[in-house]
Design an enzyme around this catalytic site. Structure first.
Site, mmCIF file in Angstrom:
data_model
loop_
_atom_site.group_PDB
_atom_site.id
_atom_site.type_symbol
_atom_site.label_atom_id
_atom_site.label_comp_id
_atom_site.label_asym_id
_atom_site.label_seq_id
_atom_site.Cartn_x
_atom_site.Cartn_y
_atom_site.Cartn_z
ATOM 1 N N SER A 98 -18.844 -86.881 0.566
ATOM 2 C CA SER A 98 -19.540 -85.600 0.510
ATOM 3 C C SER A 98 -19.753 -85.040 1.915
ATOM 4 O O SER A 98 -18.794 -84.772 2.628
ATOM 5 C CB SER A 98 -20.867 -85.768 -0.253
ATOM 6 N N ASP A 213 -17.022 -83.282 -11.009
ATOM 7 C CA ASP A 213 -17.994 -83.087 -9.931
ATOM 8 C C ASP A 213 -18.692 -81.723 -10.058
ATOM 9 O O ASP A 213 -18.035 -80.682 -10.038
ATOM 10 C CB ASP A 213 -17.275 -83.187 -8.574
ATOM 11 N N HIS A 241 -19.833 -86.670 -8.945
ATOM 12 C CA HIS A 241 -19.903 -86.691 -7.484
ATOM 13 C C HIS A 241 -20.090 -88.106 -6.936
ATOM 14 O O HIS A 241 -20.188 -88.284 -5.736
ATOM 15 C CB HIS A 241 -21.054 -85.797 -7.018
#
Length: 260
Positions: A98, A213, A241
Site C-alpha cells: 500500500s 481491493d 487490500h
C-alpha cells in the site's frame, strides 16, 4: 532481533531483523496506518527457509519515534536510505504494501535503486493514493474519532472473513501510530503522485493486487504494470487490500519463486 536506527537528530526508527545470517535479504515496508507486525504471516515462514527478513516501522508508526514532521515521500524514502546504509544492505528485495509500496517506488526513483535487486509491490497506493473525497473523509475521521476510523478501515480492508480477535489485533496495530502521523500520511496520499517516478524503475518488479481491493482499486495495479518496465502482475482472486494475510500461502510461495 529488534533495534533502533537513528535517521536524523532525535528520530529513531524501529527495525525488526529476523535471521540476520540468511542467504538473501527481504526488506518489508508496511502500509498505512500499520507497522511491520502486519507481516507476521511472512515472518513465520520465510526466515525458516533461509531468508533474512527486515521489517521497518516508518517514522510516526509502530514502535518508531513519532516526530511532528517528515511525512512526505521524499523524507520517508530518505529514512529507508539511511537504514540501508547503516545496515550495509545490498542485493536485497524491497517489498512494499500500500503506502509502503509508494515509499518503495520513491526510494528506487530517488536513489537510483540503491542496493535493490528486486521490487515487490503489494496493493500499492500508486501512482496515486486516495482521491480528494476519500482523503478528506478519512482526515476528518482521523482528527475527530480515530478509533472509529481505524475500525472502519479494518472492516473494508479484507475480502475474506476475519475473526473478532484478528480484527482487534489489526485495530491495535493502527492505533499504535500517532494521530498526527496518521493524518499527515492521508494528506500525502491525497497530494503526492508517483507518475514521474515509474519510468526510473528498472529492477525486476512483481506486482500483486487483490481484485476485490476497496482501498486501492485493481485498475491501478494494471496501470503500474503498464508503466513499470520489466514488471509482471499477478492478480489475487480471493483478496481485498490484505493479500499478505488473506492468501498468505500463495503470496509466500510466489515471493520465494520470484526471489529465488
Amino acid at each position: 532481533m529488534g533495534y533502533f536506527v537513528n535517521v536524523e537528530p532525535g528520530v529513531n526508527l524501529y527495525v525488526e531483523d529476523i535471521n540476520p545470517g540468511g542467504r538473501k535479504t527481504i526488506v518489508f515496508l508496511h502500509g498505512w496506518p500499520l507497522s511491520h507486525k502486519q507481516f507476521e504471516y511472512q515472518f513465520n515462514v520465510l526466515p525458516s527457509m533461509g531468508y533474512r527478513c527486515i521489517g521497518i516501522d516508518w517514522r510516526g508508526f509502530g514502535m518508531s519515534d513519532k516526530p511532528m514532521n517528515g511525512y512526505n515521500f521524499d523524507r520517508l524514502a530518505d529514512d529507508i536510505r539511511t537504514i540501508v546504509g547503516v545496515l550495509q544492505l545490498h542485493d536485497f528485495t524491497l517489498v512494499g504494501h500500500s503506502t509502503g509500496g509508494s515509499i518503495a517506488i520513491r526510494y528506487l526513483s530517488r536513489y537510483n535503486g540503491y542496493g535493490v535487486s528486486k521490487l515487490v509491490l503489494i496493493d500499492a497506493a500508486a501512482p496515486i493514493g486516495f482521491t480528494a473525497e476519500t482523503a478528506d473523509r478519512l482526515l476528518n475521521e482521523s482528527l475527530n474519532d480515530r478509533p472509529k476510523m481505524m475500525r472502519d478501515v479494518t472492516e473494508t480492508f479484507f475480502f475474506q472473513y476475519i475473526s473478532g480477535p484478528f480484527s482487534d489485533w489489526f485495530f491495535q496495530l493502527g492505533m499504535q501510530a500517532a494521530g498526527w502521523s496518521t493524518a499527515a500520511i492521508i494528506v500525502t496520499l491525497r497530494d503526492e503522485q508517483l507518475y514521474a517516478d515509474l519510468p526510473k524503475l528498472s529492477v525486476p518488479t512483481l506486482i500483486v493486487h487483490g481484485i476485490h481491493d476497496k482501498v486501492i482499486p485493481f485498475v491501478q495495479a494494471q496501470e503500474l504494470n503498464q508503466k513499470i518496465r520489466n514488471s509482471q502482475l499477478v492478480p489475487f482472486q480471493y483478496s481485498g487490500h490484505g493479500l499478505f494475510w488473506e492468501e498468505h500461502e500463495k503470496f509466500n510461495q510466489l515471493l520465494q519463486q520470484f526471489i529465488g
